[in-house]
Design a protein around this motif. Structure first.
Motif, PDB file in Angstrom:
ATOM      1  N   LYS A   5       0.848  -1.191   0.000  1.00  0.00           N
ATOM      2  CA  LYS A   5       0.000   0.000   0.000  1.00  0.00           C
ATOM      3  C   LYS A   5       0.888   1.247   0.000  1.00  0.00           C
ATOM      4  N   GLY A   6       0.316   2.354  -0.455  1.00  0.00           N
ATOM      5  CA  GLY A   6       1.050   3.618  -0.476  1.00  0.00           C
ATOM      6  C   GLY A   6       0.977   4.334   0.844  1.00  0.00           C
ATOM      7  N   ASP A   7       1.289   3.641   1.934  1.00  0.00           N
ATOM      8  CA  ASP A   7       1.166   4.228   3.272  1.00  0.00           C
ATOM      9  C   ASP A   7       2.533   4.476   3.908  1.00  0.00           C
ATOM     10  N   ILE A   8       3.495   4.865   3.084  1.00  0.00           N
ATOM     11  CA  ILE A   8       4.852   5.148   3.548  1.00  0.00           C
ATOM     12  C   ILE A   8       5.117   6.631   3.359  1.00  0.00           C
ATOM     13  N   GLY A   9       5.690   7.274   4.374  1.00  0.00           N
ATOM     14  CA  GLY A   9       6.074   8.674   4.284  1.00  0.00           C
ATOM     15  C   GLY A   9       7.580   8.821   4.211  1.00  0.00           C
ATOM     16  N   HIS A  15      11.463   1.114 -22.604  1.00  0.00           N
ATOM     17  CA  HIS A  15      12.147   1.909 -21.587  1.00  0.00           C
ATOM     18  C   HIS A  15      11.160   2.800 -20.833  1.00  0.00           C
ATOM     19  N   GLU A  16      10.767   2.353 -19.682  1.00  0.00           N
ATOM     20  CA  GLU A  16       9.871   3.123 -18.836  1.00  0.00           C
ATOM     21  C   GLU A  16      10.379   3.080 -17.410  1.00  0.00           C
ATOM     22  N   HIS A  17      10.297   4.199 -16.741  1.00  0.00           N
ATOM     23  CA  HIS A  17      10.700   4.234 -15.338  1.00  0.00           C
ATOM     24  C   HIS A  17       9.655   3.508 -14.490  1.00  0.00           C
ATOM     25  N   PRO A  18      10.094   2.867 -13.420  1.00  0.00           N
ATOM     26  CA  PRO A  18       9.127   2.189 -12.552  1.00  0.00           C
ATOM     27  C   PRO A  18       8.227   3.193 -11.849  1.00  0.00           C
ATOM     28  N   GLU A  19       7.015   2.785 -11.607  1.00  0.00           N
ATOM     29  CA  GLU A  19       6.082   3.632 -10.869  1.00  0.00           C
ATOM     30  C   GLU A  19       6.609   3.802  -9.448  1.00  0.00           C
ATOM     31  N   PRO A  20       6.725   5.043  -8.952  1.00  0.00           N
ATOM     32  CA  PRO A  20       7.259   5.242  -7.593  1.00  0.00           C
ATOM     33  C   PRO A  20       6.453   4.482  -6.546  1.00  0.00           C
ATOM     34  N   ILE A  21       7.132   3.957  -5.575  1.00  0.00           N
ATOM     35  CA  ILE A  21       6.460   3.252  -4.484  1.00  0.00           C
ATOM     36  C   ILE A  21       5.799   4.248  -3.544  1.00  0.00           C
ATOM     37  N   VAL A  22       6.482   5.346  -3.286  1.00  0.00           N
ATOM     38  CA  VAL A  22       5.945   6.383  -2.406  1.00  0.00           C
ATOM     39  C   VAL A  22       5.372   7.505  -3.268  1.00  0.00           C
ATOM     40  N   PRO A  23       4.080   7.782  -3.170  1.00  0.00           N
ATOM     41  CA  PRO A  23       3.499   8.872  -3.970  1.00  0.00           C
ATOM     42  C   PRO A  23       4.091  10.224  -3.561  1.00  0.00           C
ATOM     43  N   ARG A  24       4.124  11.130  -4.505  1.00  0.00           N
ATOM     44  CA  ARG A  24       4.764  12.438  -4.263  1.00  0.00           C
ATOM     45  C   ARG A  24       4.149  13.158  -3.069  1.00  0.00           C
ATOM     46  N   GLU A  25       2.847  12.991  -2.853  1.00  0.00           N
ATOM     47  CA  GLU A  25       2.197  13.693  -1.744  1.00  0.00           C
ATOM     48  C   GLU A  25       2.638  13.173  -0.376  1.00  0.00           C
ATOM     49  N   ASN A  26       3.356  12.043  -0.363  1.00  0.00           N
ATOM     50  CA  ASN A  26       3.843  11.493   0.903  1.00  0.00           C
ATOM     51  C   ASN A  26       5.314  11.797   1.135  1.00  0.00           C
ATOM     52  N   ASN A  70      16.089   4.306  -1.569  1.00  0.00           N
ATOM     53  CA  ASN A  70      15.294   3.192  -2.094  1.00  0.00           C
ATOM     54  C   ASN A  70      15.348   1.982  -1.172  1.00  0.00           C
ATOM     55  N   SER A  71      16.521   1.711  -0.617  1.00  0.00           N
ATOM     56  CA  SER A  71      16.666   0.557   0.278  1.00  0.00           C
ATOM     57  C   SER A  71      15.757   0.693   1.488  1.00  0.00           C
ATOM     58  N   LEU A  72      15.676   1.902   2.021  1.00  0.00           N
ATOM     59  CA  LEU A  72      14.833   2.130   3.194  1.00  0.00           C
ATOM     60  C   LEU A  72      13.352   2.003   2.821  1.00  0.00           C
ATOM     61  N   ILE A  73      12.987   2.517   1.658  1.00  0.00           N
ATOM     62  CA  ILE A  73      11.592   2.436   1.213  1.00  0.00           C
ATOM     63  C   ILE A  73      11.190   0.988   0.953  1.00  0.00           C
ATOM     64  N   LEU A  74      12.060   0.223   0.294  1.00  0.00           N
ATOM     65  CA  LEU A  74      11.740  -1.177   0.008  1.00  0.00           C
ATOM     66  C   LEU A  74      11.623  -1.987   1.294  1.00  0.00           C
ATOM     67  N   GLU A  75      12.412  -1.641   2.289  1.00  0.00           N
ATOM     68  CA  GLU A  75      12.297  -2.309   3.592  1.00  0.00           C
ATOM     69  C   GLU A  75      10.886  -2.137   4.145  1.00  0.00           C
ATOM     70  N   ALA A  76      10.373  -0.930   4.018  1.00  0.00           N
ATOM     71  CA  ALA A  76       9.038  -0.640   4.550  1.00  0.00           C
ATOM     72  C   ALA A  76       7.936  -1.238   3.683  1.00  0.00           C
ATOM     73  N   TYR A  77       8.154  -1.243   2.374  1.00  0.00           N
ATOM     74  CA  TYR A  77       7.089  -1.647   1.451  1.00  0.00           C
ATOM     75  C   TYR A  77       6.966  -3.157   1.317  1.00  0.00           C
ATOM     76  N   ALA A  78       8.093  -3.845   1.098  1.00  0.00           N
ATOM     77  CA  ALA A  78       8.047  -5.270   0.759  1.00  0.00           C
ATOM     78  C   ALA A  78       8.561  -6.188   1.849  1.00  0.00           C
ATOM     79  N   VAL A  79       9.541  -5.726   2.601  1.00  0.00           N
ATOM     80  CA  VAL A  79      10.196  -6.617   3.561  1.00  0.00           C
ATOM     81  C   VAL A  79       9.399  -6.743   4.852  1.00  0.00           C
ATOM     82  N   GLU A  80       9.106  -5.612   5.465  1.00  0.00           N
ATOM     83  CA  GLU A  80       8.449  -5.655   6.770  1.00  0.00           C
ATOM     84  C   GLU A  80       7.101  -6.387   6.721  1.00  0.00           C
TER      85      GLU A  80
END
Length: 717
Positions: free
Chosen positions: A90-94, A128-139, A228-238
């Motif tokens: 979910k996009g619940d990461i700040g 060639h497309e950039h990946p969709e950001p995990i954290v939305p800009r508003e967060n 990115n490493s910190l975001i992926l920890e929150a998004y996929a790992v935890e």
């Protein structure tokens, strides 16, 4: 409990892939057994228990009878990576970062647009497309303040900005706030102050939100990959930790009380309670590289190519001069990260890859999407409507439809032929068998090209390497993808189906911590004493972190060992190399003379990886990173060694004949039961060697002698 003198399992290694869950079980004598079951993605513990039970059945025991003799369990898998690939989070990461750098995660780097694409996609630039950001800009929120690359504070932290940022992120209902500031790895003071303020605001709101710091998770250079490493920890790992806890709980319920560990991408294992688990995200495929290193060391092989054919991918790694390289510039699902990983290449060609005819080009396309654990249309229970590579092998007669996964999955060859004929052969105006063989030719050609490109791209030649083939599909395709390359030998261990799990069993119980450093060593070593003092302090700090981790796990520190290392380069170079510091140098700290000895080790490593002519000692040296690894003892498997028998296999191993299609014609192939073939026996092609978990194809013109270590050597006659 298992009776005395029977097989008492001491180590359980798990590899939960996208298709199958493999177990490799080691007993008190170092002997092993292998189990296999379908992966259960919703709750991996179910597949693990089934696979463990399958392995123990070969020892005439059960999980309930033997679980209490285990001394350790090692897990590797892809649950976390799959969560990222399938965007299940979910996009619940700040995120809080420096003002002006709020778009760092969204912009990424150019390489992210093609890093994980197929060869065709990279070559033609069509995807060639950039990946969709995990954290939305508003967060994402930026705050004032700046630390320089030297670690000095250039501008103080704007604490009012911090309070406002946290207030706004709480209004966004985030569950975790990731803090990543420029050069925080040099001085974490501002990040630490942000956490203090954030915790005050969170407490005022009565919220339950964690605050994570990049300087604690991964204090190394590289602002984008560190974020990115910190975001992926929150998004996929935890969120995926629960899978690990489910497996641990399922084993505990059956009487197991041994430590449960998770394989890391750098080669060690950690507890699931470890603060940071991002370096376990791709532990599954990497296990085979560790197994390859262990096997090469036992057999006296210097150079080995590790090739793994699974249900979804073909993974390749190189062991040169007895060692595998470690990379930091890796990507996970197109996101750059800076965590230590064994160097490995992957393409989306596996036994479960879908087969289609491209309507525009009227050509066969294989993958990259896969049926995974559902196998193919031949598995009637799966309800699939698109044929796969496995369906092609069934039509060609390579696999026994009544013996797939020991008979647990029924294979309907007629259904596979019908779908291949309707969807692939008829549009091309070809015979179904010819078409199925053409699909395998495409798949194996792609595998050959991947091997050739990786080896030649590093300046080596296949003639200098042995090849080990493993995974559920490796032995079936080994002849096809190795034939065009002149390897010194092609090895297929009898335990190939669970080779990655075997690799987990060879991994140490260890914790690794890294710290970016910027230490310049003058060419004349005039500052060697100063460098020695600073490096000693940095490594001692890393050693303290390993001690804390082992103490948390209840490990006796007296039984552990600290292994220091550094990453270094010639001053002005772009690429650094990782080297180990000999324990005799580390004893009691480092001196100026020790720094000179470390440089000598670096020079030797550089000459192996690059060329001696490229050495530039006149430029001086730079230590870019300190590496501290704490290691605790853990049980290891032993390589089998049995007396050689005659070349003729026993009659009990023969299972009759079956027609197989190869090289444009049908052949009567001898069918053999793998477990009943004896060391010294030679299997001549055309033959198929069957086991519940894998199948070895020995085509016409090939033979496969079995050596005393129960390793087949696939050779052309």
């Amino acid at each position: 409990m298992a009776a005395e003198n029977e097989h008492n399992p001491e180590l359980l290694s798990l590899d939960t892939g996208g298709t199958m869950t493999d177990t490799f079980v080691v007993d008190q004598s170092g002997e092993y057994t292998v189990g296999k079951a379908q992966t259960t993605p919703e709750d991996e513990s179910e597949g693990v228990i089934d696979s463990f039970g399958d392995a123990l059945s070969y020892w005439d025991t059960s999980l309930e009878q033997s679980a209490d003799t285990l001394r350790g369990t090692v897990y590797s898998g892809t649950a976390m990576l799959n969560r990222l690939l399938e965007r299940e989070g979910k996009g619940d990461i700040g995120v809080i970062t420096n003002k002006g750098f709020e778009d760092t995660h969204r912009f990424g780097r150019g390489i992210q647009s093609w890093a994980d694409l197929s060869y065709a996609g990279r070559l033609h630039g069509r995807e060639h497309e950039h990946p969709e950001p995990i954290v939305p800009r508003e967060n994402v929120r930026g705050v004032g303040g700046r630390t320089m690359f030297t670690g000095q504070e250039l501008a103080p932290l704007y604490e009012g900005d911090v309070r406002d940022a946290v207030e706004e992120l709480l209004e966004q209902d985030v569950r975790v706030i990731c803090v990543s500031l420029l050069f925080a790895y040099q001085d974490p003071t501002q990040e630490q102050r942000i956490r203090e303020i954030a915790q005050e605001v969170i407490a005022e709101h009565g919220a339950d939100v964690d605050v994570w710091l990049s300087s604690e998770q991964n204090p190394v250079r590289g602002e984008l990959p560190r974020l990115n490493s910190l975001i992926l920890e929150a998004y996929a790992v935890e969120p995926s930790r629960q899978q690990l806890y489910n497996i641990e709980e399922a084993l505990d319920e059956r009487g197991n009380e041994s430590p449960f560990r998770v394989l890391t991408s750098a080669g060690g294992t950690v507890a699931p309670e470890h603060d940071w688990l991002i370096d376990t995200m791709i532990s599954g495929p990497i296990g085979g590289i560790f197994g390859g290193e262990y096997l090469a060391d036992a057999l006296g092989i210097d150079n080995l190519v590790c090739s793994d054919v699974g249900g979804t991918s073909f993974d390749v790694g190189l062991i040169t001069e007895g060692h595998y390289p470690t990379r930091w510039d890796q990507s996970l699902a197109q996101f750059m990260v800076n965590i230590p990983m064994v160097a490995m290449d992957t393409i989306g060609s596996g036994t479960g890859s879908y087969v289609r005819v491209d309507s525009a080009s009227n050509r066969i396309e294989v993958g990259p999407d896969s049926a995974g654990y559902q196998v193919g249309v031949a598995n009637t229970d799966a309800g699939l409507e698109t044929p796969t590579v496995t369906d092609c092998t069934a039509v060609l007669g390579y696999i026994n439809p009544d013996y797939f996964l020991g008979g647990d999955i029924e294979i309907d060859v007629d259904r596979a032929r019908e779908y291949i004929e309707d969807q692939v052969a008829n549009p091309l105006g070809q015979d179904p068998a010819e078409t199925a063989r053409g699909v395998l030719d495409i798949v194996e050609r792609d595998m050959t090209n991947e091997l050739r490109g990786m080896i030649l791209g590093l300046g080596y030649s296949p003639e200098n390497y042995h090849l080990v083939s493993y995974g559920g599909g490796g032995p079936l395709h080994a002849a096809g993808y190795s034939k065009p390359l002149d390897f010194r030998d092609v090895l297929i261990p009898q335990w190939a189906a669970a080779f990655s799990a075997f690799g987990c069993a060879t991994a140490d119980y260890s914790y690794r911590y890294d710290q970016s450093l910027d230490m310049v060593i003058q060419p004349d070593f005039s500052n060697a004493d100063d460098v020695a003092a600073a490096l000693t302090g940095a490594l001692e700090s890393l050693q303290e972190r390993t001690v804390e981790s082992f103490e948390r796990d209840g490990i006796d520190i007296a039984e552990t060992e600290f292994r220091p290392g550094v990453r270094m380069q010639y001053a002005g170079m772009l690429d650094d190399l990782e080297i180990d510091i000999p324990l005799e140098l580390w004893d009691g700290g480092l001196s100026g003379e020790d720094i000179e000895a470390i440089v000598d080790i670096y020079e030797e490593e550089f000459a192996q990886v690059f060329q001696r002519a490229a050495q530039s000692p006149e430029q001086g040296y730079m230590i870019t990173m300190g590496v501290g690894t704490g290691v605790a003892p853990s049980p290891k498997p032993s390589i089998p060694e049995e007396p050689l028998q005659g070349e003729t296999p026993p009659e009990a191993a023969a299972k009759g004949e079956r027609e197989i299609y190869y090289d444009g014609d049908w052949h009567d192939a001898s069918i053999w039961e793998m477990d009943r073939i004896q060391p010294g026996n030679v299997i001549e092609g055309p033959s198929v060697i069957e086991a519940p978990a894998t199948t070895i194809l020995v085509p016409p013109g090939f033979e496969a002698p079995l050596d005393e270590h129960r390793i087949y050597h696939l050779t052309q006659e």
